[in-house]
Design a protein around this motif. Structure first.
Motif, short mmCIF file in Angstrom:
data_model
loop_
_atom_site.label_atom_id
_atom_site.label_comp_id
_atom_site.label_asym_id
_atom_site.label_seq_id
_atom_site.Cartn_x
_atom_site.Cartn_y
_atom_site.Cartn_z
N UNK A 134 0.75 -1.14 0.09
CA UNK A 134 -0.19 0.08 -0.02
C UNK A 134 0.76 1.12 -0.01
N UNK A 135 2.06 1.19 0.81
CA UNK A 135 3.00 2.35 0.79
C UNK A 135 3.60 2.54 -0.57
N UNK A 136 3.84 1.36 -1.26
CA UNK A 136 4.52 1.65 -2.57
C UNK A 136 3.61 2.20 -3.58
N UNK A 137 2.28 1.58 -3.69
CA UNK A 137 1.12 2.06 -4.32
C UNK A 137 0.96 3.52 -4.11
N UNK A 138 0.76 3.89 -2.89
CA UNK A 138 0.45 5.41 -2.52
C UNK A 138 1.63 6.20 -2.94
N UNK A 139 2.93 5.73 -2.92
CA UNK A 139 4.10 6.70 -3.47
C UNK A 139 3.94 6.73 -5.12
N UNK A 140 3.49 5.59 -5.75
CA UNK A 140 3.63 5.42 -7.16
C UNK A 140 2.47 6.22 -7.85
N UNK A 141 1.43 6.45 -7.24
CA UNK A 141 0.42 7.20 -7.53
C UNK A 141 0.56 8.87 -7.23
N UNK A 142 1.44 9.11 -6.61
CA UNK A 142 1.68 10.49 -6.20
C UNK A 142 2.94 11.07 -7.31
N UNK B 209 16.09 -0.92 -5.08
CA UNK B 209 16.20 -1.19 -6.51
C UNK B 209 14.61 -1.75 -6.99
N UNK B 210 14.21 -2.63 -6.58
CA UNK B 210 12.87 -3.38 -6.91
C UNK B 210 11.77 -2.30 -6.78
N UNK B 211 11.95 -1.47 -5.67
CA UNK B 211 10.73 -0.43 -5.30
C UNK B 211 10.94 0.42 -6.67
N UNK B 212 11.97 0.79 -6.90
CA UNK B 212 12.10 1.87 -8.25
C UNK B 212 11.66 1.28 -9.26
N UNK B 213 11.97 -0.17 -9.37
CA UNK B 213 11.29 -0.62 -10.88
C UNK B 213 9.97 -0.57 -10.97
#
Length: 404
Positions: A1-9, A59-63
């Motif tokens: 959820x945190x990764x998706x929140x950051x990606x949507x911003x 690195x995977x989070x960035x990808x």
């Protein structure tokens, strides 16, 4: 959820993802947003150091953030919509071509196989029915066509769903939803395959054995095959008994190999049905046994005129349960075989061909009437009646001197 929140911003750039180490943990941040805490125990599971684990995770989070944003770009979505439309048109075209090709192949195959099946039917003395083989081949063709079209539909549907980020998870779930049950069914089928082969062999042997036996008893019934002291009328009832014995034996052999035969539910249902059959079939079984007994006693045949319990008529049908008579008033009389077995029966037709049948009637006359004239009139009437034998001649028996 945190990764998706950051990606949507989109205001948070991928370059802002960084690692902040400390004594007990490494923190992965995107701007000021905390995404993940990495501890030594996390790294130990993977067999690496905490710093390496944190670098790989970052690195995977960035990808995944880059991929998340790329898939939702308007130009990418438009391109994927075009791909989906083209894939749908291609799927329709492929399915149409396959249907046309399979239809033509089916027609050509039917024309070629029909002659060979007819030849096989004649060689096997019609033990193998061409119509049944054609139906079986049609079922195989229909099933094959459905499987091919379903696989094509599944492949294109999975491709189209995977084009869009909102349905990508559904694409994976779709494959799992279809493939997991198929995999379980396939493994179960492989495990059950030896038992299935055994059941198929029992079925084939039983089927053709019954056909051979039926042909034999049909020959007995028609007189083409003669067995000493075996009445042709016994052929069909005897065949039914032999068929029942063979089917019961085949069922006993096949029962342990039937799926679920060892479960408690299957055994419970079997016991329940057995109890119901035992409680409700006493008269049913009695009539069946009586029907066979009447057949082997040769008490009468179809067309005989009989009398039983003050009911008389011509035998129209004798089944396992009942015997049907046609009365002289053209009424149908249905008599249970158990009554037939336990009652006295008069057959007026059994000895007619050999010795004839004596017909009689009772006449009463007054004392003032000359009995010799009546005697002569009765004999003359019998002599004039067509169908009666002249030898032995008719006679009149004076039975009693009564009130008349």
């Amino acid at each position: 959820k945190r990764i998706e929140k950051v990606a949507s911003r989109y205001a948070i750039s991928v370059e802002s993802i960084r690692i902040i180490p400390s004594d007990i943990r490494d923190q992965i941040l995107a701007g000021d947003e905390l995404i993940l805490n990495v501890y030594d125990s996390d790294a130990e599971v993977e067999g690496v150091s905490r710093a390496v684990f944190a670098e790989v995770a970052a690195g995977k989070i960035k990808e995944i953030i880059i991929q998340y944003r790329h898939e939702r770009r308007p130009e990418v979505i438009k391109a994927n919509i075009i791909k989906a439309i083209l894939a749908s048109l291609l799927m329709i075209a492929i399915m149409t071509i396959i249907l046309l090709v399979m239809r033509r192949l089916n027609k050509a195959f039917n024309l070629r196989i029909k002659k060979r099946i007819d030849t096989l039917e004649n060689v096997s003395f019609k033990l193998i029915q061409s119509q049944n083989l054609i139906k079986a081949l049609h079922v195989v063709y229909t099933t094959l066509r459905f499987v091919i079209l379903f696989i094509i539909l599944l492949i294109f549907t999975d491709y189209i769903l995977a084009l869009f980020p909102w349905t990508k998870g559904a694409a994976k779930d779709l494959l799992d939803f279809i493939l997991n049950p198929l995999k379980a069914m396939g493994m179960g089928f492989l495990d059950y395959l030896p038992s299935l082969i055994f059941l198929v062999i029992i079925f084939i042997i039983t089927r053709y054995l019954l056909r051979l036996i039926r042909m034999f008893f049909n020959g007995l019934g028609s007189g083409a095959i003669e067995v000493q002291n075996f009445d042709p009328d016994w052929a069909i009832p005897t065949y039914r008994i032999v068929r029942l014995v063979i089917l019961a034996f085949a069922l006993v052999l096949a029962f342990p190999y039937i799926p679920g035969s060892e479960t408690s539910a299957f055994k419970g249902v079997s016991v329940f049905l057995g109890i119901l059959f035992s409680l409700g079939s006493s008269s049913f079984i009695a009539n069946i046994i009586a029907g066979y007994s009447m057949t082997y006693r040769r008490a009468f045949k179809i067309g005989d005129r009989i009398e039983i319990n003050d009911m008389s008529g011509y035998v129209e049908e004798q089944s396992l349960m009942v015997t049907r008579l046609r009365s002289f008033k053209n009424e149908e009389i249905v008599i249970p075989n158990s009554i037939m077995l336990n009652s006295s029966l008069v057959n007026y037709s059994a000895k007619v061909k050999d010795k004839g049948l004596i017909l009689h009637t009772t006449v009463g006359i007054g004392y003032e009437t000359p009995w010799r004239q009546v005697d002569a009139m009765l004999k003359l009437a019998a002599d004039r009646t067509s169908g009666l034998l002249k030898d032995p001649p008719p006679y009149v028996l004076k039975r009693a001197l009564g009130d008349f």
